[in-house]
Scaffold this motif. Structure first.
Motif: not given
Ligand SMILES: Cc1cc2nc3c(=O)[nH]c(=O)nc-3n(C[C@H](O)[C@H](O)[C@H](O)COP(=O)(O)OP(=O)(O)OC[C@H]3O[C@@H](n4cnc5c(N)ncnc54)[C@H](O)[C@@H]3O)c2cc1C
Ligand code: SF4
Lengths: 200, 517
Positions: A52, A147, A150, A154, A158, B353-355, B358-359, B362-363, B368, B372-373, B376, B379
């Motif tokens: 992931l 989900k 994930l 995630t 991060y 901010r990163p979370v 990224a979250r 992804a969602l 992902w 995603l990597r 980021m 970013w």
């Protein structure tokens, strides 16, 4: 793909952070004491997480698994769930078992023994919810399992300071904030791309 | 529950929930000389020791208890919209501080959809002005939209972030008006609080106290004026006598139940918990729940559509720096029939901010793994605009009780939401505009992440007891000494961040209640 900020380490700045934040961030470097997940479940989470987040560093995966453990062990924190989907603790633990059962059924091998491409194939089928018939899991529940994992993985990844350094994130910023926030300028302690913005 | 101030007495007013609305009520009522107690489910935060410069840690500021979420577009709850603790949602809000426009209060008259509010912009105007002065809102000298054109009490923020600069540049190239954001964030010192240091962690709780929250402004004032605050106290039931009047509140503290007697009860527990508490307080006098003779408790809830549009730039933007929202446009706020939908939206240049990034990638956007990597790692090259789109009210978007129980043995809320056709057209239009602006600024539109923000409605106000839950002073039609006053009384959602309107309504309601005493 490589970091554009080699040599930048956000942890070098930690003396500038407030003690509460410093403690929270440093805890992510271990050691970790798990409360809920069995060693096999931890290994499964790490194996899934590696796909992931596209990163196989053991130290980071250990933190990621620990975060999942911590969240699932809490009685609250789910925020929302679709009707008919089991609570997150049950959802994740059952999901991991199902993934392994499926690996055995399709490839006659435990999930953890499969090569990366087969693991990825199984994870992707979960994302699409295409395991319906054999698992007894509804399409929707499979997707929710995917989900849930994930999201947890995630947000943990991060939040790891090594990853912050690699993506060029300035990290915690209290009590010191930012002075140079406009385009093309940086404060002296911020990550800089090699050869750019000298913080003028 | 030792050392209670009003433990044995019947207070004038008990307020349930000390967020944006509840804290304003508690403060105004206490300062008017009433004996008041505030009952808050979450903790009494200490910013220095409880907050941190960290996204993951900030999850603790949200209402994380499970709600069942359903519909075609199930809402993300928790930190996406629901605060928990003294200060409620203002502790982790972004501080964008808009008034609604006059048109927002008469959507039925102007556009033939939804309903009109029983109050007008003019009814709220003095309260908007008072609140802006009270908390020293910073903003532009000239605000080009709506009925209020500035100046704001404090000067606009300066400098603005790279992301805000890019937004303004794109707007200018296209002839779209933009301004620095009006913010409940200090641009100069006030009352011992420093101006903002641009650390960018507004959604994680402001540690230097540069950002307003009711935790640091209204609650200290309320306490000074003699109010009592009960934190970590979850209201579980509103008590009713045989005559059909409310007599107080039952609440749970550390696993034990207590009661607070009150002449008047005000519910300010936000869009999900307020209806839930009314429904869970059903009794023989009110078998369908309190204040529910219209059957509309929990109905017509509305989020804002909050889609994020990202574009990649050659230069670094660095979304993490500066107050998240420093530039805005409301050029697309009012109905324009040529667009094929009614009502409109605000555009906020919005840091991240990163979370958070990224979250949601992804969602909500299905990105992902390697993709995603790679995103980021680059970013810092992305700019972002966030839509705040009006969502029209629909009966089927609602809060109901589920079969599942929580740790207090109370049925959990079930929240159902689906966008309507007008909402979808509006979203598509807004996304296109964001892309145009970012392109005009030199960026390459790269990513659209569907999202929603804020919640309103569920106990809407109105003049007709058959089609609304409370009247124009937030008094329930059915029970004269029960008031409902928070974002749940909204009739329509407007296309702007709602908290200034929540607070203006609360202040107006407080004035009304004080005038009865
Ligand atoms: C991330 C984020 C960013 C935002 N940014 C902005 C912005 O920039 N501008 C803007 O205008 N708005 C913003 N908002 C929205 C803003 O937070 C809300 O509009 C506002 O807080 C709503 O006020 P309220 O009084 O209705 O409810 P809240 O502020 O949510 O307060 C409700 C309180 O009631 C308590 N409560 C609930 N149930 C019970 C119970 N049974 N017993 C006791 N207490 C209870 C809760 O713990 C909570 O403290 C943002 C929200 C979020 C989540
Ligand atoms: S950006 Fe400013 S207002 Fe926001 S948290 Fe930081 S100091 Fe507080």
């Amino acid at each position: 793909m490589e970091s554009m900020y080699p040599g930048y380490n956000v942890l070098d700045l930690q003396d500038e952070w407030d003690p509460h934040t410093r403690e929270i961030v440093n805890r992510r470097l271990g050691p970790f004491t798990f409360k809920l997940l069995s060693p096999w479940e931890q290994a499964m989470i790490k194996a899934v997480a590696e796909h992931l987040i596209c990163d196989g560093r053991e130290e980071i995966l250990e933190w990621v698994a620990f975060h999942v453990d911590e969240q699932l062990a809490k009685p609250f924190g789910e925020a929302q769930r679709k009707p008919g989907v089991p609570p997150q603790k049950e959802l994740v633990r059952r999901g991991l078992k199902t993934l392994d059962l499926w690996a055995k059924k399709h490839f006659s091998e435990a999930f953890l023994k499969l090569d990366a491409s087969r693991q990825l194939q199984l994870i992707s089928s979960f994302q699409q919810g295409s395991f319906h018939k054999d698992t007894g899991w509804e399409t929707d529940v499979q997707k929710e399992f995917f989900k849930k994992v994930l999201g947890l993985v995630t947000e943990a990844y991060y939040s790891h300071p090594w990853v912050w350094s690699e993506i060029g994130y300035g990290g915690p910023a209290y009590p010191r904030g930012y002075v140079r926030i406009e385009l093309g300028i940086t404060d002296p302690w911020e990550p800089r791309r090699v050869g750019t913005n000298e913080g003028s | 529950m030792k050392d209670r101030k009003f433990g044995k007495e019947e207070v004038d007013v008990a307020v349930v929930g000390l967020g944006a609305a509840g804290s304003v009520l508690l403060c105004d009522l206490a300062e008017a000389g009433l004996r008041v107690v505030g009952i808050e489910a979450g903790p009494f935060w200490d910013p220095q020791n409880d907050f941190a410069s960290d996204e993951l840690h900030a999850k603790t500021l949200a209402w994380n208890d499970t709600r069942l979420s359903t519909g075609q577009d199930p809402l993300q709850l928790g930190s996406n919209n629901s605060g928990r603790g003294v200060g409620g949602g203002t502790v982790h809000f972004t501080g964008v501080f808009y008034r609604f426009h006059p048109s927002d209060f008469k959507v039925r008259t102007l556009d033939g959809v939804a309903e009109d509010w029983p109050i007008s912009y003019a009814d709220l105007e003095p309260f908007y002005a008072k609140i802006e002065q009270d908390i020293k809102v910073s903003g532009p000298r000239e605000f080009p939209w709506g009925a209020f054109h500035g100046p704001y009490p404090y000067p606009e923020r300066e400098p603005i972030s790279g992301n805000a600069q890019v937004f303004r540049k794109g707007c200018e190239a296209l002839g779209i008006k933009s301004t620095v954001a009006p913010l409940a964030i200090l641009s100069a010192p006030y009352a011992g609080r420093p101006p903002c240091t641009n650390r960018g962690f507004c959604n994680q709780g402001c540690m230097p106290n540069a950002k307003f929250s009711t935790l640091i402004h209204h609650i200290p004032r309320a306490l000074k004026a003699g109010a009592e605050v009960l934190s970590d106290c979850m209201a579980t039931r509103i008590l009713v006598n045989k005559g059909g009047l409310v007599t107080g509140v039952e609440f749970n503290h550390n696993g034990r139940n207590y009661q607070q007697k009150a002449k008047i009860v005000v519910l300010s527990a936000f869009v999900i918990e307020t209806p839930r508490l009314l429904l869970n307080s059903a009794c023989s006098q009110f078998p369908d729940g309190l204040a529910n003779s219209s059957g509309l408790v929990g109905k017509y809830i509305m989020p804002h559509s909050g889609h994020d549009v990202y574009a990649r730039f050659e230069e670094e933007i660095r979304l993490y720096k500066g107050t998240p929202v420093l530039a805005v446009s409301q050029d697309f706020y009012e109905t324009d029939q040529s667009r094929g939908f009614v009502r409109g939206y605000s555009l906020n240049a919005h840091g991240s901010r990163p979370v958070g990034l990224a979250r949601l990638a992804a969602l909500n956007a299905g990105i992902w793994g390697k993709q995603l990597r790679e995103l980021m790692l680059e970013w810092n090259h992305y700019a972002r605009i966030t839509l705040v789109g009006e969502v029209l009210p629909a009966l089927s978007n609602c809060v109901t009780l589920s079969d599942e129980k929580d740790e207090y043995g109370l049925p959990r809320a079930q929240v159902s939401f689906s966008y309507g056709e007008n909402d979808r057209k509006l979203i598509a239009h807004g996304i296109e505009k964001c892309k145009e602006i970012l392109t005009a600024a030199g960026g390459q539109p790269a990513l659209v992440i569907p999202d929603s923000a804020h919640l309103m409605g569920g106990c809407r106000m109105g003049n007709d007891p058959q089609t609304s839950v409370v009247n124009r002073f937030c008094q329930s039609h059915d029970i004269p000494n029960l008031y409902i006053c928070d974002a749940s009384v909204f009739v329509t959602s407007g296309g702007a961040n709602p908290t200034e309107t929540v607070m203006a309504i609360a202040s107006r309601t407080a004035g009304h209640i004080a005038s009865l005493a």
